[in-house]
Design an enzyme around this catalytic site. Structure first.
Site, PDB file in Angstrom:
ATOM      1  N   ASP A 192      90.841  81.267 131.704  1.00 58.56           N
ATOM      2  CA  ASP A 192      89.449  81.489 131.937  1.00 58.56           C
ATOM      3  C   ASP A 192      89.556  82.900 132.745  1.00 58.56           C
ATOM      4  OD1 ASP A 192      86.517  81.567 132.319  1.00 58.56           O
ATOM      5  OD2 ASP A 192      86.639  79.688 131.405  1.00 58.56           O
ATOM      6  N   HIS A 269      84.958  85.423 128.390  1.00 57.23           N
ATOM      7  CA  HIS A 269      85.622  84.752 129.710  1.00 57.23           C
ATOM      8  C   HIS A 269      87.115  85.081 129.721  1.00 57.23           C
ATOM      9  CE1 HIS A 269      82.585  81.877 130.854  1.00 57.23           C
ATOM     10  NE2 HIS A 269      82.264  81.578 129.508  1.00 57.23           N
ATOM     11  N   ASP A 324      82.519  80.871 123.732  1.00 58.62           N
ATOM     12  CA  ASP A 324      81.189  80.642 124.344  1.00 58.62           C
ATOM     13  C   ASP A 324      80.991  81.877 125.348  1.00 58.62           C
ATOM     14  OD1 ASP A 324      83.313  79.752 125.974  1.00 58.62           O
ATOM     15  OD2 ASP A 324      81.664  78.767 127.360  1.00 58.62           O
ATOM     16  N   GLU A 325      79.646  82.041 125.260  1.00 60.06           N
ATOM     17  CA  GLU A 325      78.999  82.946 126.580  1.00 60.06           C
ATOM     18  C   GLU A 325      79.714  84.423 126.485  1.00 60.06           C
ATOM     19  OE1 GLU A 325      77.874  79.656 129.869  1.00 60.06           O
ATOM     20  OE2 GLU A 325      79.770  80.482 129.988  1.00 60.06           O
ATOM     21  N   TRP A 391      77.795  71.611 123.273  1.00 57.52           N
ATOM     22  CA  TRP A 391      77.474  71.594 124.814  1.00 57.52           C
ATOM     23  C   TRP A 391      76.425  71.815 125.208  1.00 57.52           C
ATOM     24  CZ3 TRP A 391      76.812  75.379 128.465  1.00 57.52           C
ATOM     25  CH2 TRP A 391      77.196  76.856 128.003  1.00 57.52           C
ATOM     26  N   TYR A 416      78.777  66.651 131.445  1.00 55.78           N
ATOM     27  CA  TYR A 416      79.279  67.645 132.267  1.00 55.78           C
ATOM     28  C   TYR A 416      79.429  66.739 133.722  1.00 55.78           C
ATOM     29  CZ  TYR A 416      79.548  71.763 129.329  1.00 55.78           C
ATOM     30  OH  TYR A 416      80.063  72.752 128.380  1.00 55.78           O
ATOM     31  N   PHE A 417      80.460  66.543 133.859  1.00 51.73           N
ATOM     32  CA  PHE A 417      80.915  65.990 135.177  1.00 51.73           C
ATOM     33  C   PHE A 417      81.041  66.721 136.621  1.00 51.73           C
ATOM     34  CE2 PHE A 417      83.127  61.913 133.144  1.00 51.73           C
ATOM     35  CZ  PHE A 417      81.733  61.681 132.693  1.00 51.73           C
ATOM     36  N   ASP A 418      80.843  68.124 136.326  1.00 52.95           N
ATOM     37  CA  ASP A 418      80.591  68.980 137.386  1.00 52.95           C
ATOM     38  C   ASP A 418      79.332  68.798 138.203  1.00 52.95           C
ATOM     39  OD1 ASP A 418      79.657  70.219 135.330  1.00 52.95           O
ATOM     40  OD2 ASP A 418      80.245  72.217 135.842  1.00 52.95           O
ATOM     41  N   GLU A 468      84.756  74.813 139.262  1.00 54.60           N
ATOM     42  CA  GLU A 468      84.188  75.790 140.277  1.00 54.60           C
ATOM     43  C   GLU A 468      84.093  75.310 141.536  1.00 54.60           C
ATOM     44  OE1 GLU A 468      83.082  75.613 137.018  1.00 54.60           O
ATOM     45  OE2 GLU A 468      82.271  77.414 136.158  1.00 54.60           O
TER      46      GLU A 468
END
Length: 749
Positions: A192, A269, A324-325, A391, A416-418, A468
């Site tokens: 990433d 990414h 993604d993104e 997601w 999402y475990f963040d 993060e």
């Protein structure tokens, strides 16, 4: 959690605790358990027999440390000779064991596990191992028969090692816990923008420089130039896995029935790649974009060369390519990308991305593999064999399944475990969101919108652990467990069999198990949580007080004093018909073990009155015009359906339909700067008799700068020096930060 189920739990707790002594507390819950009489005592050097098919799996019994077996004896033909000890034998037709199922039988003769395939035998062995870990005496097991099989074939857990590198020893520990709870796919996010973590021999700079940065902490690195540095420089921080280490992990996981799926991010990414190989960017310069130039043929040469080395390490059916993104804005002005778009007859940049994804999909298929990616890979079209990870909610998964694609459900709101797992005001900084253990458990991966024919494409669910805000492996453990145990049961146990209260009861024994495994799991909080149900007909509030403890001891007051163990104990929901301030806290004996929680129950004049908006809500309607005067306050998350969101100034008024005496006007706002939610700059209140000519009666200025990242709530209240009569109340709250304003109720007295 609703009131009635919690009351049931409180009333049944003595019975549940008694049942716990004689029943299993396995997670995930087995399909069927039949109990026998008595127990089986495992003798030292108990005989161990296995057919050749399950011989390798038998090595897992080493994870049952109290169990000492005789050397394994390979059985060529099962007969009456092998009717004692521990036996790992193939299922026979008469057993009627499903292809992916197993039977674990414990009786006076010993332990017999039957299965059709090694993967199912591994599940049976881990059931036995977990059972032993949960027993007070691991060598004394209850006599029983367990027939079990998984609900879904894909049961996944993800780990991002790009944002913060995690040592291989921890990744193995992560695999250990996954196996114990019957996960079977480990999604390893190894590349990433924050760092490339896998040795690629053809491109050494990926690990000589793109794996290292000038700040160990991701957030500090993001806020200070986002530079990469050469390995060996004094301030280099990061790391990578050699190909030998990656192969070691793949083999380690395979022994435990877990497939490792690598993720190599493309086309977005990829800042770290383009910093060291800038010729693959549209600009040709480092630190200018995060997307590969898809009009450059060298991009595909690079990606295919990387994938060749990845495929040689990872034998998994799936290879994850991200997808993604991607910003795509650079492609719009890139001559190479636009030339490719015109050459291929692609109408826009979505189809340009789709073209790039299809090139990689075809390449993977030519190597006998399958592509998997995030749901953005649907944009512009998708090749037949690709699998989608949904997601951004469930919509992508529903669309993909309807098109005939296999789907792994990973919606952010559930998996999402963040996200914060409890009151964010009490927790280390996280990326945002609010995902409690019971919400994870409540998830059903099969959307109700899909009929049976399409639902078969839902292969299972996966939780994602983005790091993060998790700089250490201890923090990863804290955010992942016990939420991962809830997902384990979601993925394994049939929807009809699952029960939250039953799971919560069994979970109490797994805290001990996680302690044995030295897991820094999130401990259930004693903090008091309130649930308020407003009855608009009776104009009353019914209050429920809970905590994350199984049966909390909560005491409360209504006279403004601090609660103590001599205050009123909370046992049942309480109905209030007047405005009341409740103070509550949890206690163990006479000691208070939580902060005092203050709950204001407002029965105010504006309840049920219509709100007229000069500036409407944006993206977060909650209950639309009914939201701000429905008597219901918002919770800890702006996703809970009671917080209304505004991107412009808040500007609205209430019509009381007749003149009323006004003493005070208040609104509560939320602030959490990470996702761009801020308090208003000014809060102004105006009164009017005709709805045209307004007079200002008060202004409050917010003095906070919004730099504190923590979640906060603030009530802006204008108290009039003298009561005034008015029919209309107008409120204006300025959005000076140009983010979101979130508010839940206009309170008028």
């Amino acid at each position: 959690m609703r009131i009635i189920p919690l009351l049931v739990l409180i009333l049944l707790y003595p019975l549940l605790s008694e049942a716990q002594k004689s029943h299993l507390n396995l997670i995930p819950k087995p399909d069927k358990v039949t109990y026998g009489e008595g127990s089986f005592q495992i003798a030292p050097n108990v005989a161990l027999y296995s057919t050749e098919t399950f011989a390798e799996a038998s090595a897992l019994l080493k994870e049952y440390p109290q169990l000492q077996t005789a050397p394994l004896e390979i059985v060529k033909k099962v007969n009456k000779k092998y009717q004692h000890g521990i036996r790992l034998f193939p299922a026979e037709q008469v057993d009627k064991i499903p292809a992916n199922g197993f039977r674990l039988q414990i009786d006076a003769s010993g332990i017999l596990i039957k299965a059709n395939e090694p993967q199912a035998m591994i599940h049976g062995l881990y059931t036995l191992i977990q059972m032993g870990m949960l027993q007070n005496n691991p060598l004394e097991l209850p006599q029983l028969t367990i027939d079990d099989k998984p609900r879904f074939n894909y049961r996944g857990l993800h780990l991002d090692v790009s944002r913060h590198f995690m040592p291989l020893s921890f990744v193995k520990k992560y695999i250990d816990i996954m196996a114990l709870y019957k996960f079977n796919h480990f999604h390893w996010h190894i590349t990433d923008g924050a760092g490339w973590r896998l040795e690629i021999k053809q491109y050494p700079e990926l690990t000589q420089k793109a794996a290292w940065r000038n700040y160990s902490n991701w957030k500090a690195w993001m806020n200070n130039g986002r530079q990469y540095v050469e390995q060996g420089t004094p301030n280099a921080s990061g790391g990578f896995y050699t190909q030998a280490e990656a192969r070691e992990l793949v083999a380690y996981a395979a022994q435990k029935g877990i497939t490792v799926i690598p993720e190599i991010e493309m086309p977005g990414h990829s800042e770290e790649v383009l910093a060291v190989y800038p010729q693959l960017a549209c600009s040709g310069a480092p630190y200018t974009q995060g997307e590969f130039c898809v009009g450059n043929e060298e991009t595909f040469t690079f990606l295919k060369n990387v994938l060749d080395e990845v495929l040689a390490i990872f034998p998994s059916e799936y290879i994850h390519i991200g997808g993604d993104e991607a910003e795509k804005k650079h492609w719009k002005t890139c001559p190479k990308c636009q030339a490719l778009r015109e050459q291929k007859g692609l109408k826009d940049e979505d189809e340009l991305q789709s073209y790039a994804i299809q090139q990689m999909d075809e390449y993977l298929q030519s190597k006998g593999r399958k592509l998997i990616g995030w749901d953005e890979i649907l944009e512009g079209g998708l090749t037949k064999g690709a699998t989608v990870m949904s997601w951004r909610g469930e919509e992508g998964g529903i669309k993909a399944a309807s098109m005939g694609h296999d789907v792994i459900m990973t919606p952010g709101s559930y998996l999402y475990f963040d996200s914060y797992q409890t009151d964010p005001r009490t927790q280390p900084e996280a990326i945002g969101g609010y995902l409690t253990l019971d919400k994870v458990y409540a998830y059903n991966p099969v959307p109700k919108e899909l009929d049976a024919d399409k639902a078969k494409h839902i292969r299972g669910a996966q939780a994602n652990v983005w790091t993060e805000y998790m700089p250490t492996y201890q923090h990863v453990e804290y955010m992942t467990f016990p939420r991962a145990l809830a997902l384990a049961e979601v993925n394994w146990t049939s929807q009809e069999t699952r029960n939250w209260l039953d799971f919560k009861e069994r979970l109490q024994q797994h805290y001990k198990l996680l302690q044995q495994l030295d897991v820094n799991y999130y401990r259930p909080s004693y903090n008091v949580v309130s649930e308020i149900i407003f009855n608009k007909e009776r104009l009353s509030n019914t209050l429920m007080l809970t905590a994350e403890q199984l049966v909390p001891n909560i005491y409360y007051t209504t006279d403004g004093t601090e609660p103590s163990h001599r205050s009123t104990p909370f046992t049942n929901p309480i109905e209030f018909t007047t405005t009341t301030l409740i103070k509550a806290a949890s206690f163990i004996d006479s000691a208070r073990v939580s902060p005092v929680e203050e709950i204001k129950l407002d029965i105010h004049k504006a309840i049920g009155k219509k709100v007229f908006y000069n500036n409407s809500w944006d993206g977060y309607p909650a209950e639309k015009e009914l939201t701000l005067t429905n008597g219901v306050v918002g919770g800890l998350s702006y996703h809970d359906g009671q917080w209304q969101g505004f991107t412009k100034n808040f500007d609205a008024y209430i019509d009381f339909e007749r003149r009323e005496e006004i003493k005070s006007v208040a609104m509560r706002f939320m602030q959490i700067p990470g996702p761009g939610v801020f308090f208003p700059g000014e809060f102004q209140v105006f009164l009017s008799d005709n709805g045209k000519n307004y007079r200002e009666v008060g202004t409050l200025k917010n003095l906070e700068d919004g730099k504190d990242p923590s979640l906060k709530f603030k009530t802006f209240e204008i108290k009039l020096e003298k009561p005034q009569m008015a029919r209309y109340i107008k409120i204006v709250a300025s959005n000076v930060q140009k983010g979101f304003l979130f508010t839940d109720e206009i309170v008028v007295y």
